[in-house]
Design an enzyme around this catalytic site. Sequence first.
Site, PDB file in Angstrom:
ATOM      1  N   HIS A  71       0.822  -1.215   0.000  1.00  0.00           N
ATOM      2  CA  HIS A  71       0.000   0.000   0.000  1.00  0.00           C
ATOM      3  C   HIS A  71       0.856   1.265   0.000  1.00  0.00           C
ATOM      4  O   HIS A  71       0.358   2.348  -0.305  1.00  0.00           O
ATOM      5  CB  HIS A  71      -0.967  -0.005   1.195  1.00  0.00           C
ATOM      6  CG  HIS A  71      -0.346   0.404   2.500  1.00  0.00           C
ATOM      7  ND1 HIS A  71       0.115  -0.514   3.426  1.00  0.00           N
ATOM      8  CD2 HIS A  71      -0.127   1.624   3.045  1.00  0.00           C
ATOM      9  CE1 HIS A  71       0.587   0.133   4.477  1.00  0.00           C
ATOM     10  NE2 HIS A  71       0.456   1.434   4.271  1.00  0.00           N
ATOM     11  N   ASP A 117      -0.485  -7.580   1.970  1.00  0.00           N
ATOM     12  CA  ASP A 117       0.070  -6.230   1.869  1.00  0.00           C
ATOM     13  C   ASP A 117       1.580  -6.288   2.065  1.00  0.00           C
ATOM     14  O   ASP A 117       2.115  -5.950   3.116  1.00  0.00           O
ATOM     15  CB  ASP A 117      -0.586  -5.333   2.921  1.00  0.00           C
ATOM     16  CG  ASP A 117      -0.187  -3.871   2.782  1.00  0.00           C
ATOM     17  OD1 ASP A 117       0.438  -3.513   1.759  1.00  0.00           O
ATOM     18  OD2 ASP A 117      -0.492  -3.089   3.709  1.00  0.00           O
ATOM     19  N   SER A 210       4.138   2.654   8.300  1.00  0.00           N
ATOM     20  CA  SER A 210       3.691   1.717   7.279  1.00  0.00           C
ATOM     21  C   SER A 210       4.895   1.151   6.546  1.00  0.00           C
ATOM     22  O   SER A 210       5.848   1.873   6.234  1.00  0.00           O
ATOM     23  CB  SER A 210       2.776   2.426   6.272  1.00  0.00           C
ATOM     24  OG  SER A 210       1.535   2.744   6.839  1.00  0.00           O
ATOM     25  N   GLY A 211       4.863  -0.158   6.292  1.00  0.00           N
ATOM     26  CA  GLY A 211       5.958  -0.811   5.596  1.00  0.00           C
ATOM     27  C   GLY A 211       7.126  -1.209   6.467  1.00  0.00           C
ATOM     28  O   GLY A 211       7.987  -1.974   6.045  1.00  0.00           O
TER      29      GLY A 211
END
Length: 264
Positions: A71, A117, A210-211
Amino acid sequence: MKILTDPEMFVCSCSGCGRRPLVGPPGMSRIVGGREALEGAWPWQVSIQINSKHHCGGTILDPHWVLTASHCFHKYLYVRVVAGLHMWSDPGAHSQIRSISEMKVHEDYDDFTSDSDIMLLRLSSPFKFTDHVQPACTPYSVTHEVILNFTHCFITGWGSRLMSNLQEAEVELIDQRRCNQLSWYGGFITENMLCAGLESGAADSCQGDSGGALQCYSESDDRFYVVGVTSFGEECGLPRRPGVYSRISRFTVYQVMLVFFRGL
């Protein structure tokens, strides 16, 4: 730059991975709300940047590959990866900056449910491993993940408020059935996800990116393993709404990993 898709992601678990040359094993004190990490404490942590500004976190798997979340970057073509970084706005003497040659998005990634994801970024030139830049370990399989018997799990990143220095917080792994209770995520958590945080909400992926990595320490192996990639959460720090992570062990096929990396 190529953007690739593939039904299976093959993630490295190298013999020299998961070690922190500048910092010893985790202590017994709990980190609840997050704090500044020691410089060099998480040598596999990278900042993935757009226009030289931090956008998402990532994890070094080997000299050529970085693990992150789909994402974050499936719509972006021009990014760079910075390793050996403590203060995101000031790379410093230990940092290494690389551009991206390929993005490998998981074929089953679902933008609505956040299932699968996960993605790989191939660097245009390899990292040089130093005390400040090291690869992470990953579990070979779900079974291997269980027998590693993790004792301490941490999230790391520059945070939702983009703190200047790298932050860390200790969290607890939360059983999928518990996380799927109606008063929690109500069945939204798939087999490809895992939850981590505190039931009170005092520490969750708001202290991460995120990530970025959910990493856990195995006393038997005396090293850290990246078990999750920060995917999503409901707002920030809410009770019974822990951070949700892509479960790395569901995407690793150790037996053919070398063939995969050499073939790309």
